[in-house]
Motif scaffolding. Structure first.
Motif, mmCIF file in Angstrom:
data_model
loop_
_atom_site.group_PDB
_atom_site.id
_atom_site.type_symbol
_atom_site.label_atom_id
_atom_site.label_comp_id
_atom_site.label_asym_id
_atom_site.label_seq_id
_atom_site.Cartn_x
_atom_site.Cartn_y
_atom_site.Cartn_z
ATOM 1 N N LYS A 118 -6.353 -2.325 16.649
ATOM 2 C CA LYS A 118 -5.729 -3.624 16.935
ATOM 3 C C LYS A 118 -4.695 -3.981 15.869
ATOM 4 C CE LYS A 118 -8.464 -7.039 18.600
ATOM 5 N NZ LYS A 118 -9.360 -8.234 18.514
ATOM 6 N N LEU A 119 -4.960 -3.554 14.632
ATOM 7 C CA LEU A 119 -4.052 -3.900 13.532
ATOM 8 C C LEU A 119 -2.684 -3.233 13.707
ATOM 9 C CD1 LEU A 119 -6.307 -3.832 10.324
ATOM 10 C CD2 LEU A 119 -5.489 -5.792 11.596
ATOM 11 N N ARG A 120 -2.680 -2.033 14.308
ATOM 12 C CA ARG A 120 -1.377 -1.351 14.474
ATOM 13 C C ARG A 120 -0.441 -2.183 15.343
ATOM 14 N NH1 ARG A 120 0.284 3.482 13.113
ATOM 15 N NH2 ARG A 120 -1.773 4.354 12.747
ATOM 16 N N LYS A 121 -1.007 -2.824 16.371
ATOM 17 C CA LYS A 121 -0.193 -3.712 17.226
ATOM 18 C C LYS A 121 0.448 -4.799 16.373
ATOM 19 C CE LYS A 121 -2.541 -3.671 21.697
ATOM 20 N NZ LYS A 121 -3.401 -4.494 22.561
ATOM 21 N N PHE A 122 -0.383 -5.452 15.570
ATOM 22 C CA PHE A 122 0.135 -6.540 14.719
ATOM 23 C C PHE A 122 1.188 -6.010 13.749
ATOM 24 C CE2 PHE A 122 -4.190 -8.531 15.507
ATOM 25 C CZ PHE A 122 -3.691 -9.497 16.353
ATOM 26 N N TRP A 123 0.927 -4.822 13.212
ATOM 27 C CA TRP A 123 1.863 -4.255 12.217
ATOM 28 C C TRP A 123 3.224 -3.980 12.859
ATOM 29 C CZ3 TRP A 123 1.592 -4.505 7.250
ATOM 30 C CH2 TRP A 123 2.480 -3.745 6.465
ATOM 31 N N ASN A 124 3.200 -3.433 14.077
ATOM 32 C CA ASN A 124 4.474 -3.171 14.775
ATOM 33 C C ASN A 124 5.211 -4.471 15.067
ATOM 34 O OD1 ASN A 124 3.926 -0.455 14.716
ATOM 35 N ND2 ASN A 124 2.947 -0.426 16.748
ATOM 36 N N LEU A 125 4.447 -5.512 15.392
ATOM 37 C CA LEU A 125 5.040 -6.817 15.663
ATOM 38 C C LEU A 125 5.711 -7.372 14.393
ATOM 39 C CD1 LEU A 125 5.153 -8.784 18.087
ATOM 40 C CD2 LEU A 125 3.170 -9.944 17.121
ATOM 41 N N LEU A 152 0.839 -1.207 0.000
ATOM 42 C CA LEU A 152 0.000 0.000 0.000
ATOM 43 C C LEU A 152 0.870 1.252 0.000
ATOM 44 C CD1 LEU A 152 -2.634 -0.937 2.769
ATOM 45 C CD2 LEU A 152 -3.022 -0.900 0.307
ATOM 46 N N GLN A 153 0.335 2.338 -0.547
ATOM 47 C CA GLN A 153 1.061 3.611 -0.421
ATOM 48 C C GLN A 153 1.003 4.049 1.040
ATOM 49 O OE1 GLN A 153 -1.049 7.077 -1.422
ATOM 50 N NE2 GLN A 153 -2.612 5.979 -2.580
ATOM 51 N N PRO A 154 2.032 4.726 1.559
ATOM 52 C CA PRO A 154 2.147 5.004 3.004
ATOM 53 C C PRO A 154 0.909 5.686 3.598
ATOM 54 C CG PRO A 154 4.187 5.544 1.880
ATOM 55 C CD PRO A 154 3.213 5.173 0.809
ATOM 56 N N ALA A 155 0.344 6.690 2.888
ATOM 57 C CA ALA A 155 -0.802 7.417 3.450
ATOM 58 C C ALA A 155 -2.002 6.481 3.609
ATOM 59 C CB ALA A 155 -1.166 8.597 2.536
ATOM 60 N N ARG A 156 -2.208 5.623 2.630
ATOM 61 C CA ARG A 156 -3.346 4.687 2.707
ATOM 62 C C ARG A 156 -3.138 3.677 3.839
ATOM 63 N NH1 ARG A 156 -7.412 2.605 -0.845
ATOM 64 N NH2 ARG A 156 -8.733 1.346 0.507
ATOM 65 N N LEU A 157 -1.888 3.219 3.995
ATOM 66 C CA LEU A 157 -1.572 2.273 5.068
ATOM 67 C C LEU A 157 -1.893 2.897 6.423
ATOM 68 C CD1 LEU A 157 -0.316 -0.368 6.107
ATOM 69 C CD2 LEU A 157 1.913 0.720 5.987
ATOM 70 N N GLU A 158 -1.483 4.150 6.592
ATOM 71 C CA GLU A 158 -1.736 4.855 7.850
ATOM 72 C C GLU A 158 -3.234 4.988 8.121
ATOM 73 O OE1 GLU A 158 -0.532 6.113 11.308
ATOM 74 O OE2 GLU A 158 0.836 5.403 9.759
ATOM 75 N N LEU A 159 -3.982 5.302 7.062
ATOM 76 C CA LEU A 159 -5.438 5.449 7.192
ATOM 77 C C LEU A 159 -6.080 4.133 7.639
ATOM 78 C CD1 LEU A 159 -7.950 7.315 6.575
ATOM 79 C CD2 LEU A 159 -8.038 6.188 4.345
ATOM 80 N N GLU A 160 -5.662 3.012 7.042
ATOM 81 C CA GLU A 160 -6.248 1.701 7.366
ATOM 82 C C GLU A 160 -5.905 1.281 8.795
ATOM 83 O OE1 GLU A 160 -8.386 0.047 5.553
ATOM 84 O OE2 GLU A 160 -8.235 1.443 3.878
ATOM 85 N N LEU A 161 -4.647 1.549 9.215
ATOM 86 C CA LEU A 161 -4.248 1.170 10.578
ATOM 87 C C LEU A 161 -4.983 2.019 11.608
ATOM 88 C CD1 LEU A 161 -0.390 0.658 10.102
ATOM 89 C CD2 LEU A 161 -2.147 -1.100 10.269
#
Length: 1468
Positions: A180-187, A166-175
């Motif tokens: 809960k997804l941000r936790k998984f993404w950081n992991l 994903l493009q960075p801005a879209r990724l940020e929007l989805e997280l």
């Protein structure tokens, strides 16, 4: 003058035949399983085969390609060969991954090579055509997630880390949306940092694979020009890619994270603006696929949770999108203030969005899109790289108002029109090869929501019906021969039974729409036809019933009078077909113009031949047609119809089924919670098993299931059985068993001793014998009992069926599926008398078999009801249909009231107690009960005094009433015994009044219809119907308030997925919950699936997959019955490899019929090799109408031989795998022996598919094919073919072809272990005393080929005739009548001799089977439609033409039968 004999043509071999020979030679050298010394692996062989494009060789993948694959030898040709072979296996619908599962080590490396090759540049090593093959391979992988090996590789491509693309801005929007997804993404990021650089790079490549594949596709799509020529490789690549995208979107595990990637790539916008979609011919399929993809990208589901979204939630999402766009416009774009301040409903149409955003420049549009995170931010002073058309379409398509899916569905006409019927992309011809992709939904393992499940089935069912409608229209209209008249009108040169010219057509009513709808509630029309036809056809037309579907057709032929109709040319242009519309019959009109209603009254006799039918038109279709007429000036379709066509009632139920599915989608279809996820294919597949159900029942009464306590103990091996009574004399059935019930939740750890105790407890069964209370003194009061000694697996199936939850029983051939089903029904009936059970089967025949066995058990027949039209086939005098049951109740009521009268008389009570059920009830209450209570008070125990046995009889008040029972009633042996008899007598009396109380309703309800409804809804406890009847009548049943608690389905693997699902929903939910407690499915997914006539729907859409098969595939626990009692053990070995531990019941070894040999035949089964006859093997007089004359003659010769030995003809059936061969064999039997009393006809001559579910003692099987294995490659067909015989199976085939087929190896390795020439013992008559497997005392003769067998049978027959004749002359003193008969036999014999002499003198004109000049060419002309069955001469008794002299029915002749023109190739 006779034409000179044509020299026999030498047909040049085709390329495919030469290639096949080439591969066969290589197979015999390198990988064929029957070759002992194989050459070592050689990579050049693979290169050579791939270059020559020969990839369909049997066992090439299993025994050569994958067996020798390793990273060292991997090459382009190697990869492509494996992919092609796997794709071919999927195309032919045979298991593809078994080989890889056996040797999984190199699969990860192989899969990575495939991914790399799929992204390679098209002008590099891999061509676009080859990459299309790779796309198809990947699609098969994504659709095989149930295979662990595949899932482990695919998961890396479709899990959360793929959001790296994903493009960075879209990724940020989805997280931000889902914290809960941000936790998984950081992991994920932390874990990535720990990886070494090479592994990290590899992981990144896999995660970005689908993003990069989309970009590659977009570049290929953009290279397609608008009007210049384009290579079809590009078009096919684009089509396959969209197919892959649809399949990824239509499965929740793949869709969950991928849908965001797809949205971020704006693939749909690129496609809709592409040149390909605007190319008229090439882009048609692409645009249809794109519509499907658009539908799934916007599907009403939450991608992360998998929950279905309601209409309100979808509206909220739409409003959120619009308002976020308005906020961005208000904050940053002053030129969009008007847009920002408008209400949503004003700006969310395409027109208004284009009006607001159209005037903006490209850079402004890019900035708007970047504020919404749709595109990367545009740097200052830079111009956008995207063109304005793309940017505008991106914003408009994302924010325009969507029509709800259910709204679209409700507006859809249910009848197909000419646009759909002849669209090859939607309804392909029956000869679909499986090569291209189609715009069709697929039925795989999982579905997104119940709505998605129903919608896919709705579309496929509709299209499969459309295909059958197309066949009917083409048949009927072509028979009518529409030609253009001299004056430009239409004239019909022929006639059709199922179609008539329309004399007049008038629309008589268009009712107003309902509020909120734009289509009329009802449209009715009158159709007038002239029935100047034979009486029986006239009766058929006049017999059209309410709700029968007909089709209104407009033809405008352009061909002049007398033009011949050619079936090979396109149908529409030949007949000039313009319109097709469906309609539904309301009824025929009488002389006064009123509809004649269906009912018991006789129909009025109408004068003349003109008949008018009132029909309902489809309101949706009518509205669309009228809109088109008014807005576009098109002609009024309804002024043009000139043909009305009807269809066979059994094949004409599609509209009712489609309406049922549509109604289900419009209601909250409540599936029980314990079933919901399993039906969609998610969660724990064993969650609905009884062991995991929270409401598991501890104690069950097994009634008459067990025959003895020993039988019970043997039925629970490994369990400790504790009987509550120690006296062996009292340990007799029936038994109640208490099982240890474990809650499904996990337990805390215990110490070791505790665990042992727990295990011991879990294995202990407490058995309590109990006595069924005495039911009365009459013999018929004794309960009927089961006599079958069930095996322990059958008992497990019965136990599972009695417990709540989902029970699946896999029943191989001959394992007693029906007996298990009946016992489950009986046990539920006795354990839960207040519950109602619904029985559903595929066929009326299976339903009738079930019913006949149910009636043999202890079930009160007043609780049985049979719905549908098959009850007349029941082999019983009793009528279990609705009206039959009403009559039974009325008759039974009269019988019981007579009993009441007799009882009243015996008690000396005055009055008329037996007048009605109500008066009988009062009589019971005031007269019978008072006497019984007084009697009990006299004879019951009084304190400490011992009761007197004599008093029980002395004070009994009903002696006179029971005077007609076996005497003496009371034995006088003990007080307890006599009291039990007295109570039994009272139970008998009480039951009379209980039944009369139940029958009171029939006195209050006056009409038969009301009484039948009452029976259905209240009285019946066991209701049986076919799945088709359930689908047709769902609306009526729900309206009546029909209720049931349990469903049992027989033949579940033969029922269409949707027809299995509908019976779950034949009742309204109670307070939002379904009352369904048990669902028992009994079937065999290793036998043939539901019949789908169109090959495209069968293969491409997987429509033949039953729900039963899908449940097995996703891992739902099954009880596999493991002991068969149908066939000899040796015959069972031919198919038992397909099942888990299938063995034999003891009687298969013990009974004389199984241990005795087959008379006159050395072996109990044999594979007989049949070489070409007269240089011809298989032939194909019509497309896919396969025949093999050599095999047909050989089969019939063996049948005649067996009959001459004394085998009863009805114990022999002849089966074949193709319709063409079936007709050829029937013709040969008709000519050779059909009317000969010494031989006769076999029990059946039919196809393997038609014979499923049936059996016979001796089966003769012809496999027909000599060039390619054909559809026998489907192992399920092989299993059916091998399992029909009980005592003898004789297979005629080209051994070299079938022994090389990998899928058939387990059976054919056993068959080829025996000699491949027929071994017969001509001097051994039937029946024989020789044991099976013993060497015979008589001489064994080996038959080398068909002509030898035909000559042998002929000579044997002649010898038998002469012996019989000699016997008559020598030993019998004949009376005059017998002398005449003897003379007649003699004259017939003389005829035969004369015929034989004539044949010998005409050797030069009538060729024998061994004559090399005998030409067996198949004329290519259109077959005649008259049947040879109807026109042939019937031979005289004893007339048996000499097979040696002439093969009587050539394949071309057999093709002249009616079926040849209409029966498709591999029809089941």
């Amino acid at each position: 003058m006779a034409a000179p004999a044509q020299p026999k043509k030498i047909v040049a071999p085709t390329v495919s035949q030469i290639n096949a020979e080439f591969v066969t030679q290589l197979a015999c050298k390198y990988w064929a399983p029957h070759i002992k010394k194989k050459s070592p692996f050689d990579i050049k062989v693979i290169e050579e085969i791939y270059e020559k494009e020969i990839v369909k060789s049997s066992q090439y993948l299993e025994n050569y390609l994958w067996m020798n694959y390793s990273p060292e030898v991997s090459s382009k040709a190697y990869l492509m060969s494996i992919c092609c072979m796997v794709n071919e296996k999927f195309r032919e619908n045979v298991p593809a991954w078994e080989t890889f599962k056996k040797k999984p080590d190199h699969f990860p490396f192989f899969f990575k090579c495939i991914l790399k090759a799929a992204l390679a540049e098209t002008d590099g090593e891999f061509s676009l055509h080859e990459q299309t093959v790779l796309l198809l391979f990947l699609d098969h992988c994504f659709n095989s997630l149930e295979v662990d090996l595949i899932r482990s590789q695919v998961q890396q491509l479709i899990s959360l880390p793929m959001w790296m693309g994903l493009q960075p801005a879209r990724l940020e929007l989805e997280l931000k949306k889902t914290p809960k997804l941000r936790k998984f993404w950081n992991l994920i990021k932390k874990n990535d940092e720990k990886m070494d650089p090479e592994a990290r790079e590899q992981a990144y490549q896999e995660r970005r694979f689908l993003s990069q594949l989309i970009q590659k596709f977009i570049s290929v799509l953009k290279s397609v020009p608008l009007s210049e020529p384009v290579t079809m490789d590009k078009v096919h690549y684009c089509e396959r890619f969209i197919e892959l995208m649809i399949d990824l979107e239509a499965l929740l595990p793949t869709r969950r994270w991928f849908n965001t990637i797809l949205d971020d790539s704006h693939l749909l916008v690129h496609c809709y603006l592409s040149s390909l979609i605007r190319r008229e011919g090439d882009g048609h399929l692409f645009s249809q696929l794109l519509e499907m993809l658009k539908f799934y990208t916007g599907f009403e589901i939450n991608d992360q949770t998998g929950n279905a979204l309601t209409e309100n939630e979808m509206t909220t999402i739409h409003y959120d999108r619009i308002t976020s766009l308005q906020r961005a416009a208000f904050a940053h774009f002053p030129e969009l203030y008007d847009f920002a301040l408008s209400n949503v409903a004003e700006v969310d149409t395409r027109e208004s969005l284009v009006k607001f955003f159209g005037p903006l420049g490209s850079n402004t549009l890019h900035q708007v899109a970047s504020y919404l995170c749709l595109l990367p931010t545009l740097p200052k002073n830079d111009d956008t790289a995207f063109d304005k058309e793309f940017l505008l379409e991106l914003l408009v398509s994302r924010h325009e108002r969507r029509i709800s899916q259910i709204q679209q569905l409700n507006q859809m006409p249910l009848y197909p029109t000419e646009k759909i019927i002849w669209d090859e992309n939607i309804v392909p011809t029956e000869y679909y090869s499986g090569e291209g992709c189609l715009a069709l939904p697929k039925l795989n393992l999982q579905f997104l929501t119940l709505h998605d499940y129903l919608l896919r089935n709705f579309n496929l069912f509709r299209l499969e019906s459309t295909y059958e409608i197309r066949q009917d229209i083409e048949d009927s209209v072509s028979r009518m021969k529409p030609w253009q008249s001299e004056y430009g009108g239409v004239v019909f040169g022929g006639w059709a039974r199922m179609a008539q010219p329309i004399v007049a057509f008038t629309v008589v009513e268009v009712a107003k729409p309902n509020i909120g709808e734009n289509w009329p509630t009802r449209v009715r029309a009158d159709v007038t036809i002239n029935l100047n036809v034979r009486d029986h056809i006239k009766d058929e037309w006049e017999g059209l019933r309410k709700h029968d579907v007909c089709f209104l057709i407009t033809v405008r032929p352009t061909k002049p009078y007398g033009t011949k109709f050619d079936r090979r040319r396109p149908f529409i242009e030949q007949v000039g077909l313009v319109y097709v519309r469906g309609c539904e019959i309301q009824g025929m009109l009488d002389d006064k113009g009123r509809v004649i209603e269906d009912g018991p009254e006789p129909r009025p006799n109408l004068r003349g031949e003109s008949r008018t039918f009132r029909v309902f038109l489809d309101p949706n279709q009518y509205q669309q047609d009228m809109t088109n007429t008014i807005q576009n000036g098109a002609e009024d379709v309804y002024d043009t119809f000139n043909i009305i066509m009807r269809r066979k009632p059994k094949e004409n139920n599609f509209k009712a089924v489609l309406e049922t599915i549509r109604n289900l989608m419009n209601t909250d279809c409540v599936v029980p919670d314990w079933l919901h996820d399993i039906i969609l294919g998610y969660g724990d597949p064993s969650s609905a098993h009884y062991s995991k159900m929270p409401n598991q029942i501890a104690t069950l009464d097994f009634n008459d299931t067990f025959l003895s306590i020993e039988h019970l103990k043997a039925s629970f091996p490994g369990h400790n059985v504790k009987v509550t009574v120690n006296d062996p004399a009292l340990q007799i059935p029936p038994f109640r068993i208490t099982f240890p019930v474990r809650s499904g939740k996990g337990k805390k750890r215990k110490d070791t001793d505790g665990e042992d105790e727990d295990t011991e407890e879990a294995k202990t069964l407490i058995v309590e014998p109990h006595v069924i209370p005495n039911r009365g003194p009459y013999p018929y009061n004794q309960p009927k009992r089961n006599t079958i000694q069930f095996t322990h697996t059958q008992i497990e199936a019965i136990r599972a069926g009695m417990q709540p939850g989902l029970t699946m029983v896999v029943g191989p051939p001959g394992t007693g599926k029906t007996d298990v089903a009946v016992q489950i029904i009986s046990n539920i009936y006795h354990n839960f008398p207040e519950q109602r059970t619904l029985i559903v089967t595929h066929s009326n025949q299976a339903l009738n078999q079930l019913f006949e066995k149910i009636m043999a058990l202890d079930i009160d027949e007043r609780h049985l009801l049979r719905l549908g039209h098959g009850e007349e086939e029941l082999e019983t005098e009793k009528d279990f249909s609705r009206y039959g049951r009403v009559n039974y109740v009325l008759a039974r009521r009269i019988e019981l009231l007579e009993e009441v009268k007799r009882l009243q008389k015996s008690l000396g009570v005055p009055g008329d107690a037996s007048y009605t059920c109500e008066t009988a009830g009062y009589f019971f209450l005031y007269q019978v009960m008072s006497r019984w209570e007084e009697y009990i008070s006299k004879v019951k125990n009084k304190g400490n005094t011992l009761p007197d046995v004599a008093e029980v009889s002395t004070f009994f008040p009903f002696h006179e009433y029971f005077a007609n029972a076996p005497q003496p009633i009371f034995k006088g042996r003990s007080y307890e015994e006599d009291m039990e008899i007295a109570e039994g007598c009272f139970r008998h009396i009480k039951k009379i009044f209980t039944q009369l109380e139940e029958f009171r309703a029939s006195e209050l309800l006056r009409s038969g219809l009301d009484r039948s409804k009452y029976l259905l809804v209240k009285e019946a406890k066991i209701i049986a119907m076919t799945c088709t009847h359930a689908a047709l009548k769902r609306h009526d049943l729900v309206k009546l308030g029909f209720k049931y608690d349990n469903i049992l389905m027989e033949e579940a693997a033969q029922i269409l997925e949707i027809e299995t699902f509908i019976p779950l929903l034949l009742q309204n939910p109670q307070d939002g919950f379904s009352r369904l407690k048990r669902w028992i499915m009994i079937g065999d997914h290793h036998q043939l699936p539901p019949v789908i006539k169109n090959m495209a729907f069968q293969k491409y859409s997987n429509m033949e997959q039953s729900l039963f098969t899908r449940f097995v595939r996703i891992g739902v626990p099954t009880v596999d019955l493991d002991a068969q009692g149908r066939a000899r053990a040796s015959l069972c070995n031919l198919y038992n490899w397909r099942y888990k531990n299938l063995g034999n019941l003891p009687h298969v070894q013990l009974l004389p019929e199984f241990s005795t040999a087959n008379a006159g035949l050395l072996y109990d089964f044999q594979l007989i090799n049949v070489e070409d006859f007269q240089g011809v093997g298989e032939s194909e007089p019509n497309p896919y109408f396969y025949q093999n004359l050599g095999e047909a003659e050989y089969v019939v010769a063996l049948f005649m031989y067996m009959c001459l030995l004394g085998y009863p003809a009805d114990r022999i059936s002849i089966l074949t795998t193709y319709n063409g061969q079936k007709h050829l064999i029937r013709d040969i039997i008709n000519r050779r022996c059909g009317n000969n009393p010494l031989i006769g006809r076999p029990n059946k001559v039919t196809t393997v598919d038609r014979f499923q579910g049936q059996q016979n003692d001796y089966i003769l099987l012809s496999l027909v094919r000599t060039r390619a294995v054909g559809h026998l490659r489907d192992v399920r067909r092989l299993v059916v073919a091998m399992s029909r015989a009980r005592l003898g199976l004789y297979i005629f085939a080209r051994v070299s072809l079938f022994q090389n087929c990998f899928e058939l190896t387990p059976a054919f390795s056993q068959l080829t272990a025996r000699p491949l020439h027929l071994h017969i013992i001509p001097t051994e008559p039937f029946p024989t005393s020789r044991k099976n497997g013993e060497r015979p005392p008589h001489e064994v003769q080996i038959i080398k080929n068909m002509p030898q067998m035909a000559n042998f049978v002929y000579n044997m027959y002649m010898h038998l005739i002469q012996t019989t004749h000699h016997y008559h002359q020598t030993f019998l003193q004949l009376p005059p009548a017998m002398v005449e008969e003897s003379e007649e036999i003699q004259s017939q014999e003389t005829e035969l001799e004369t015929e034989e002499e004539a044949m010998s003198t005409q050797a030069d004109t009538i060729p024998s089977p061994t004559d090399t000049n005998f030409s067996q060419e198949i004329p290519g002309s259109e077959p005649d439609t008259t049947s040879c069955h109807e026109t042939e001469d019937v031979p005289a008794v004893g007339d048996i033409p000499a097979p040696a002299a002439e093969p009587v029915a050539t394949p071309a002749e057999a093709a002249t039968s009616k079926a040849a023109t209409s029966v498709p190739a591999e029809t089941k």
